[in-house]
Design a protein around this motif. Structure first.
Motif, short mmCIF file in Angstrom:
data_model
loop_
_atom_site.label_atom_id
_atom_site.label_comp_id
_atom_site.label_asym_id
_atom_site.label_seq_id
_atom_site.Cartn_x
_atom_site.Cartn_y
_atom_site.Cartn_z
N SER A 112 14.85 11.76 -31.24
CA SER A 112 16.00 11.65 -31.94
C SER A 112 15.87 12.88 -32.87
O SER A 112 16.92 12.62 -33.46
N THR A 113 14.76 13.63 -32.21
CA THR A 113 15.11 15.24 -33.10
C THR A 113 15.72 15.93 -32.31
O THR A 113 16.58 17.03 -33.49
N VAL A 114 15.82 15.84 -30.95
CA VAL A 114 16.70 17.09 -29.97
C VAL A 114 18.06 17.03 -29.51
O VAL A 114 18.28 17.50 -28.98
N ILE A 115 18.42 15.51 -29.36
CA ILE A 115 19.84 15.10 -29.21
C ILE A 115 20.61 14.54 -30.11
O ILE A 115 20.36 13.17 -30.99
N ASP A 116 21.71 14.92 -29.69
CA ASP A 116 22.90 14.03 -31.23
C ASP A 116 22.59 12.91 -30.97
O ASP A 116 24.03 12.57 -30.11
N THR A 117 22.41 11.91 -31.77
CA THR A 117 23.01 10.58 -31.58
C THR A 117 24.21 10.27 -31.75
O THR A 117 24.30 9.13 -31.14
N GLN A 118 25.01 10.97 -32.39
CA GLN A 118 26.16 10.52 -33.37
C GLN A 118 26.79 10.90 -31.45
O GLN A 118 27.81 9.62 -31.28
N GLN A 119 26.55 11.76 -31.27
CA GLN A 119 27.52 11.88 -29.97
C GLN A 119 27.03 11.14 -29.14
O GLN A 119 28.15 10.96 -27.93
N GLY A 170 1.11 -0.88 -0.04
CA GLY A 170 -0.01 -0.38 0.07
C GLY A 170 0.74 1.03 -0.10
O GLY A 170 0.26 2.88 -0.37
N ARG A 171 1.85 1.11 0.33
CA ARG A 171 2.80 2.02 0.07
C ARG A 171 3.80 2.64 -1.14
O ARG A 171 3.71 1.07 -1.84
N THR A 172 3.77 3.65 -2.15
CA THR A 172 4.09 3.65 -3.59
C THR A 172 5.04 4.47 -3.23
O THR A 172 5.13 5.82 -2.83
N VAL A 173 6.18 4.83 -4.59
CA VAL A 173 6.90 4.68 -4.89
C VAL A 173 7.01 5.06 -6.22
O VAL A 173 7.09 4.35 -7.53
N ALA A 174 7.47 7.09 -6.65
CA ALA A 174 7.12 7.09 -8.14
C ALA A 174 7.71 8.08 -8.71
O ALA A 174 8.65 8.85 -7.53
N ASN A 175 8.46 7.80 -9.51
CA ASN A 175 9.27 8.64 -10.34
C ASN A 175 9.41 9.42 -12.08
O ASN A 175 9.60 8.50 -11.98
N PRO A 176 7.94 10.28 -11.92
CA PRO A 176 8.25 10.45 -13.57
C PRO A 176 9.62 10.44 -14.75
O PRO A 176 9.22 10.46 -15.99
N GLY A 177 10.34 10.90 -13.66
CA GLY A 177 11.83 10.58 -14.64
C GLY A 177 11.49 12.85 -15.39
O GLY A 177 10.99 13.43 -14.87
N ALA A 178 12.36 12.80 -14.92
CA ALA A 178 12.93 14.78 -15.43
C ALA A 178 12.30 15.34 -16.82
O ALA A 178 12.11 14.60 -17.44
N LEU A 179 12.04 16.41 -16.53
CA LEU A 179 11.43 17.06 -17.39
C LEU A 179 12.29 17.16 -18.27
O LEU A 179 11.70 17.24 -19.71
N ALA A 180 13.64 18.08 -18.30
CA ALA A 180 14.48 17.94 -19.32
C ALA A 180 15.43 17.03 -19.56
O ALA A 180 15.40 16.19 -18.86
N ARG A 181 15.46 16.50 -21.07
CA ARG A 181 16.52 15.40 -21.24
C ARG A 181 17.50 16.09 -21.71
O ARG A 181 17.91 16.93 -22.91
N LEU A 182 18.68 16.10 -20.45
CA LEU A 182 20.27 16.66 -20.64
C LEU A 182 21.11 15.73 -21.23
O LEU A 182 22.61 15.88 -21.91
N SER A 183 21.14 14.08 -20.98
CA SER A 183 22.39 13.22 -21.40
C SER A 183 21.61 12.91 -22.85
O SER A 183 20.65 13.07 -23.18
#
Ligand SMILES: [Mn+2]
Length: 319
Positions: A255-262, A206-219
């Protein structure tokens, strides 16, 4: 009673290394969408999990552009400080930071460790508590940072900024497991951040733990390229609490905002780094580290001795 949780916005005016778009304008679009979600879902309270800003101090025009948007949120915004919001991993520096300054003006309400606050809406009384990031996070008894008592309320939410995970990703990096927290806290919901990729909410007894993830994608890591930034709607209007992840439609495909080659280069570098970290093993001093590295990479004695001498000179200088 409805609450909306978002985290790791990493507000900044410049572009992160691996981004192809204009990071700031993409982030502003996401926050405008969040403003709309708060309206359409009639959210009573917003919670931010920290790393509101990418650095403790930012140029005022950048802050102005973003705060103009966040100020449209009528619901109070509660927040904890992330490692990026403070100096030297020390929450006592908050007064000198942008997050601390904006909190004085009432734009954010900081959830101070050990001082829960109580909010009410729709006949539901909720306890809100929080733990800022600090140097000993995930390095001391996790119950001090992640576990709270539930006192005189219908529902307790504890917001934390540390490496809270559902499974150990890199065992050598200090972290805390969601299952341990759920088994030791009285909070109905523990909100995590810091781990940017997030995880689907998990519930133990009955105890929940959550993390929707960062709003920003930095890596440039594949997990950041593939995921869609999202927020968590906490709906306490029904018989049982409902946790609804809402992906942001304004967020472009990774894939349109992160340089996947890098990204490929990055992954190779990470592998080398992790290899080195393993090689350090039980090294307890810089001399040990240096010695291990010299052995592993079969450096010439001359290079190793020179490095040792410089290290010793540096120590003398400190002494
Ligand atoms: Mn972060």
């Amino acid at each position: 009673m409805k609450l909306l949780y978002l985290t790791d916005t990493h507000i900044r005016g410049t572009n992160p290394k691996y981004r192809l778009d204009d990071f700031a304008s993409t982030l502003r679009a996401k926050l405008i969408e969040v403003v709309g979600l708060v309206e359409t879902h009639r959210v009573d309270f917003v919670i931010h999990g920290g790393d509101v800003f990418d650095m403790p101090s930012l140029p005022l025009p950048v802050v102005g552009d973003f705060m103009e948007i966040l100020a449209r949120i009528r619901a109070p915004i509660y927040a904890v400080a992330g490692n990026h919001d403070i100096y030297a991993y020390n929450p006592e520096t908050l007064d000198r930071t942008m997050l601390g300054f904006l909190s004085r003006l009432g734009h954010f309400r900081l959830l101070q460790p050990g001082s829960p606050v109580y909010v009410e809406a729709g006949g539901v009384r909720v306890q809100l508590s929080g733990m800022h990031f600090h140097y000993a996070m995930d390095r001391r008894d996790f119950r001090m940072d992640y576990c709270v008592r539930k006192v005189d309320c219908d529902f307790a939410i504890h917001t934390t900024h540390g490496l809270l995970l559902t499974r150990p990703v890199a065992p050598e990096i200090p972290h805390t497991l969601a299952e341990s927290v759920a088994q030791n806290t009285e909070a109905d919901l523990t909100l995590g951040s810091h781990a940017h990729f997030g995880f689907a909410p998990v519930t133990f007894d009955g105890r929940t733990v959550a993390n929707p993830g960062a709003l920003a994608r930095l890596s440039p890591q594949p997990a950041d390229v593939q995921r869609r930034p999202q927020v968590l709607l906490i709906d306490l209007t029904g018989e049982k609490p409902a946790y609804v992840l809402i992906p942001l439609t304004s967020a472009p495909l990774g894939s349109t905002v992160i340089d996947t080659q890098q990204a490929n280069n990055f992954t190779a570098r990470e592998a080398v780094l992790s290899d080195y970290l393993k090689g350090w093993g039980s090294a307890s001093t810089l001399e040990d580290v240096l010695h291990n590295l010299a052995q592993r990479d079969t450096l010439s004695e001359k290079v190793r001795d020179e490095a040792m001498h410089r290290l010793q000179d540096a120590r003398k200088g400190i002494g």
